[in-house]
Scaffold this motif. Structure first.
Motif, PDB file in Angstrom:
ATOM      1  N   ALA A   1       7.830  -6.270   0.047  1.00 18.09           N
ATOM      2  CA  ALA A   1       7.016  -7.367   0.577  1.00 18.09           C
ATOM      3  C   ALA A   1       7.842  -8.641   0.694  1.00 18.09           C
ATOM      4  N   SER A   2       7.616  -9.379   1.756  1.00 15.13           N
ATOM      5  CA  SER A   2       8.387 -10.588   2.052  1.00 15.13           C
ATOM      6  C   SER A   2       7.771 -11.868   1.522  1.00 15.13           C
ATOM      7  N   TYR A   3       6.503 -11.844   1.205  1.00 16.42           N
ATOM      8  CA  TYR A   3       5.788 -13.071   0.882  1.00 16.42           C
ATOM      9  C   TYR A   3       5.498 -13.181  -0.608  1.00 16.42           C
ATOM     10  N   GLN A   4       5.175 -14.397  -1.050  1.00 14.46           N
ATOM     11  CA  GLN A   4       4.963 -14.684  -2.468  1.00 14.46           C
ATOM     12  C   GLN A   4       3.693 -14.044  -3.007  1.00 14.46           C
ATOM     13  N   TRP A   5       2.632 -14.002  -2.225  1.00 16.68           N
ATOM     14  CA  TRP A   5       1.353 -13.468  -2.700  1.00 16.68           C
ATOM     15  C   TRP A   5       1.159 -12.053  -2.201  1.00 16.68           C
ATOM     16  N   ILE A   6       0.688 -11.184  -3.094  1.00 20.87           N
ATOM     17  CA  ILE A   6       0.479  -9.769  -2.803  1.00 20.87           C
ATOM     18  C   ILE A   6      -1.000  -9.449  -2.914  1.00 20.87           C
ATOM     19  N   LEU A   7      -1.529  -8.784  -1.913  1.00 25.07           N
ATOM     20  CA  LEU A   7      -2.870  -8.209  -1.967  1.00 25.07           C
ATOM     21  C   LEU A   7      -2.669  -6.700  -2.038  1.00 25.07           C
ATOM     22  N   GLY A   8      -2.829  -6.139  -3.210  1.00 23.28           N
ATOM     23  CA  GLY A   8      -2.564  -4.723  -3.422  1.00 23.28           C
ATOM     24  C   GLY A   8      -3.822  -3.899  -3.206  1.00 23.28           C
ATOM     25  N   LEU A   9      -3.811  -3.078  -2.171  1.00 19.04           N
ATOM     26  CA  LEU A   9      -4.950  -2.215  -1.861  1.00 19.04           C
ATOM     27  C   LEU A   9      -4.524  -0.761  -1.859  1.00 19.04           C
ATOM     28  N   ASP A  10      -5.484   0.111  -2.097  1.00 15.95           N
ATOM     29  CA  ASP A  10      -5.281   1.533  -1.885  1.00 15.95           C
ATOM     30  C   ASP A  10      -5.696   1.864  -0.459  1.00 15.95           C
ATOM     31  N   ALA A  11      -5.232   2.982   0.040  1.00 19.44           N
ATOM     32  CA  ALA A  11      -5.476   3.353   1.436  1.00 19.44           C
ATOM     33  C   ALA A  11      -6.944   3.588   1.745  1.00 19.44           C
TER      34      ALA A  11
ATOM     35  N   MET B   1       0.850  -1.169   0.000  1.00 19.37           N
ATOM     36  CA  MET B   1       0.000   0.000   0.000  1.00 19.37           C
ATOM     37  C   MET B   1       0.897   1.233   0.000  1.00 19.37           C
ATOM     38  N   ILE B   2       0.409   2.286  -0.608  1.00 23.39           N
ATOM     39  CA  ILE B   2       1.108   3.560  -0.558  1.00 23.39           C
ATOM     40  C   ILE B   2       0.156   4.591   0.037  1.00 23.39           C
ATOM     41  N   ALA B   3       0.732   5.642   0.628  1.00 23.41           N
ATOM     42  CA  ALA B   3      -0.136   6.647   1.253  1.00 23.41           C
ATOM     43  C   ALA B   3       0.594   7.955   1.485  1.00 23.41           C
ATOM     44  N   LYS B   4      -0.176   9.007   1.424  1.00 24.69           N
ATOM     45  CA  LYS B   4       0.254  10.320   1.884  1.00 24.69           C
ATOM     46  C   LYS B   4      -0.948  10.937   2.584  1.00 24.69           C
ATOM     47  N   ASN B   5      -0.785  11.232   3.859  1.00 22.92           N
ATOM     48  CA  ASN B   5      -1.846  11.860   4.660  1.00 22.92           C
ATOM     49  C   ASN B   5      -3.162  11.088   4.575  1.00 22.92           C
ATOM     50  N   GLN B   6      -3.088   9.809   4.899  1.00 23.65           N
ATOM     51  CA  GLN B   6      -4.263   8.938   4.856  1.00 23.65           C
ATOM     52  C   GLN B   6      -4.651   8.415   6.239  1.00 23.65           C
TER      53      GLN B   6
END
Length: 152
Positions: free
Chosen positions: A65-75, A1-6
């Motif tokens: 990320a350290s793990y094989q599977w990624i769950l990509g979410l927005d903030a 996840m990425i964020a600025k002021n969230q």
């Protein structure tokens, strides 16, 4: 996840996944609110990086990320109980056959859910194998480097 002021969105978003994911990685930049401390309350690993563009920030998070599977979410996105159950079922039944999974995203606009037209279902690839995908040139799109279905 990425964020600025969230900081205002993170409790709902991170609260929807913190109890069942193995890791939360959050890349922040130039925050002037409590984003970092809120994220850490949910067990997130927080990394400060200078802003370049959305794609690059998301790929930094992917690389961390350290793990094989990624769950990509927005903030500002929340995983519903039904979606959480679908993800658990995917790992029980299908994760060895596929390198990713699409979700129907529901959009909240002004004061209501949009459940028709071009807005719903808005299918997005948000669960994928780290070694098979990168965030691509089109914002919020994952460019996969594999065929959608893996050979069994």
């Amino acid at each position: 996840m990425i964020a600025k002021n969230q900081a205002h969105n993170l409790p709902r978003s991170l609260g929807s996944v913190a109890s069942w994911v193995s890791e939360i990685v959050l890349v922040i930049n130039d925050c002037t609110d409590e984003t970092e401390s809120v994220a850490k309350r949910y067990g997130a690993r927080v990394e400060e990086r200078p802003w370049s563009c959305r794609r690059d920030q998301k790929n930094i998070a992917l690389d961390l990320a350290s793990y094989q599977w990624i769950l990509g979410l927005d903030a500002d996105e929340v995983v519903s109980d039904a979606l959480r159950q679908d993800i658990h079922n995917f790992f029980r039944e299908d994760h060895l056959k596929y390198a990713g999974a699409y979700f129907p995203r529901k959009t909240w606009l002004i004061d209501r859910w949009i459940t028709h037209g071009d807005f719903y279902p808005d299918y997005n690839l948000r669960l994928f194998r780290k070694d098979c995908g990168r965030w691509g040139a089109v914002e919020s799109m994952i460019k996969l480097s594999f065929k959608e279905r893996l050979k069994s």
